[in-house]
Design an enzyme around this catalytic site. Structure first.
Site, short mmCIF file in Angstrom:
data_model
loop_
_atom_site.label_atom_id
_atom_site.label_comp_id
_atom_site.label_asym_id
_atom_site.label_seq_id
_atom_site.Cartn_x
_atom_site.Cartn_y
_atom_site.Cartn_z
N THR A 186 0.86 -1.20 0.00
CA THR A 186 0.00 0.00 0.00
C THR A 186 0.89 1.24 0.00
O THR A 186 2.00 1.20 0.52
CB THR A 186 -0.86 -0.02 1.28
OG1 THR A 186 -1.79 -1.08 1.17
CG2 THR A 186 -1.58 1.28 1.54
N GLY A 237 -1.18 -1.76 6.63
CA GLY A 237 -1.31 -3.01 7.38
C GLY A 237 -2.75 -3.46 7.36
O GLY A 237 -3.58 -2.88 6.65
N GLY A 239 -6.25 -3.59 7.53
CA GLY A 239 -7.11 -2.43 7.71
C GLY A 239 -8.18 -2.60 8.76
O GLY A 239 -8.63 -1.62 9.36
#
Ligand code: ASP
Length: 319
Positions: A186, A237, A239
């Site tokens: 991400t 990480g 979510g």
């Protein structure tokens, strides 16, 4: 509101990077900071800088955002993104744009900015978000790369061979823990401009094999993305932990109550560690332009600068 220093920090996802891919990830972090830095140095806004850095990372296929986003359980991409800026410190001037479940667009972070600037809404999802993107001029674009497809096929077949009961596919966490090599990627950016305005932007494909329709923390203001006049932050990480703890809003609240940006991020990481043993990380900037990043995963490539400092780029914070 202060006038200086400008600063910017980026992350490339909490997780574990494949051996051999580390130097490319760290170099890409520096490049992305430089893109935003040039805008800030020429007097540009935190919003423009954050979006430009985020686009550089979305266009880089090694990250799980835009080109190279990971595939869900059914083998297609659903991307989430959010941008937030709060120049006046009040609700009236707070601006947020977000998209969820975008499938065939090159730059979800730009679509989220357009939601913020061109509509009365804060968030668009799925088909509606994609239709809006087309109206805004985003061409049809397939973000799936050969590498991501190969990862997905490999993982999908491992999942099938491990799970005879298909309902267990709804609870993927333990399976994903045993395959950390594919996690992370991400992207997030926080920038502070010469007027003291802080902008946070985050973009993701979520995580591999997520259920179709799953929405993570990234597009949810206050969860994976948040900006106030006290602090801006971007999370990465799993979510679901970040959502339950409203983590990025809490970081700002901690700073408002007197913590330094490092104390605020670390307090959030400690709490997420105690409550969930969560695999998460954050980047943040405070009102003085101090950048800080930390994480509970092995890796979280990140890079930052403040004022006239050199760009610092690293794969992880050594503990
Ligand atoms: N936070 C993202 C999500 O849960 C994933 C990640 O940061 O790796 O969608």
């Amino acid at each position: 509101m202060g006038t200086s220093p400008i600063s910017l920090i980026v992350h490339g996802g909490a997780g574990s990077w494949r051996p051999g891919s580390e130097s490319a990830a760290v170099a890409s972090m520096s490049t992305a900071v430089l893109v935003g830095r040039k805008i800030l140095e020429s007097g540009g806004s935190a919003l423009d800088a954050a979006i430009a850095s985020a686009v550089a990372l979305e266009d880089n296929p090694i990250f799980n955002a835009g080109t190279g986003a990971v595939l869900n359980l059914d083998g297609f991409v659903e991307m989430d993104a959010c941008v937030m800026v709060s120049p006046g410190g009040d609700f009236k001037t707070t601006r947020i744009g977000a998209v969820t479940g975008l499938q065939r667009v090159k730059n979800p972070i730009i679509v989220s900015k357009e939601v913020m600037e061109e509509t009365d809404h804060v968030m668009l999802t799925g088909d509606g978000a994609q239709r809006f993107a087309r109206v805004m001029g985003h061409a049809d674009y397939d973000p799936i790369t050969a590498d991501r497809l190969a990862d997905w096929k490999d993982k999908r077949s491992k999942l099938e061979s491990q799970n005879d009961d298909s309902s267990r596919q709804f609870k993927l966490r333990s399976f994903l823990k045993t395959h950390p090599e594919f996690a992370g990627g991400t992207i997030g950016v926080v920038a502070r401009d010469m007027h003291g305005v802080i902008c946070a932007a985050t973009s993701t494909g979520g995580y591999t094999l997520k259920l179709p329709g799953r929405v993570g923390d990234t597009p949810l203001p206050g969860c994976g993305t948040y900006a106030s006049t006290f602090a801006g932050s971007s999370a990465t990480g799993t979510g679901e932990y970040v959502i339950r703890s409203l983590a990025c809003r809490q970081i700002s609240d901690h700073v408002e109550r007197g913590m330094s940006i490092a104390e605020a991020v670390d307090a959030m990481l400690d709490q997420l560690g105690r409550d969930f043993d969560a695999d998460v990380g954050f980047i943040a900037i405070d009102a003085n332009g101090v950048p800080y990043g930390n994480h509970r995963t092995r890796d979280m490539p990140h890079a930052y600068f403040s004022g006239s400092s050199e760009i610092v780029a690293k794969m992880r914070v050594e503990k």
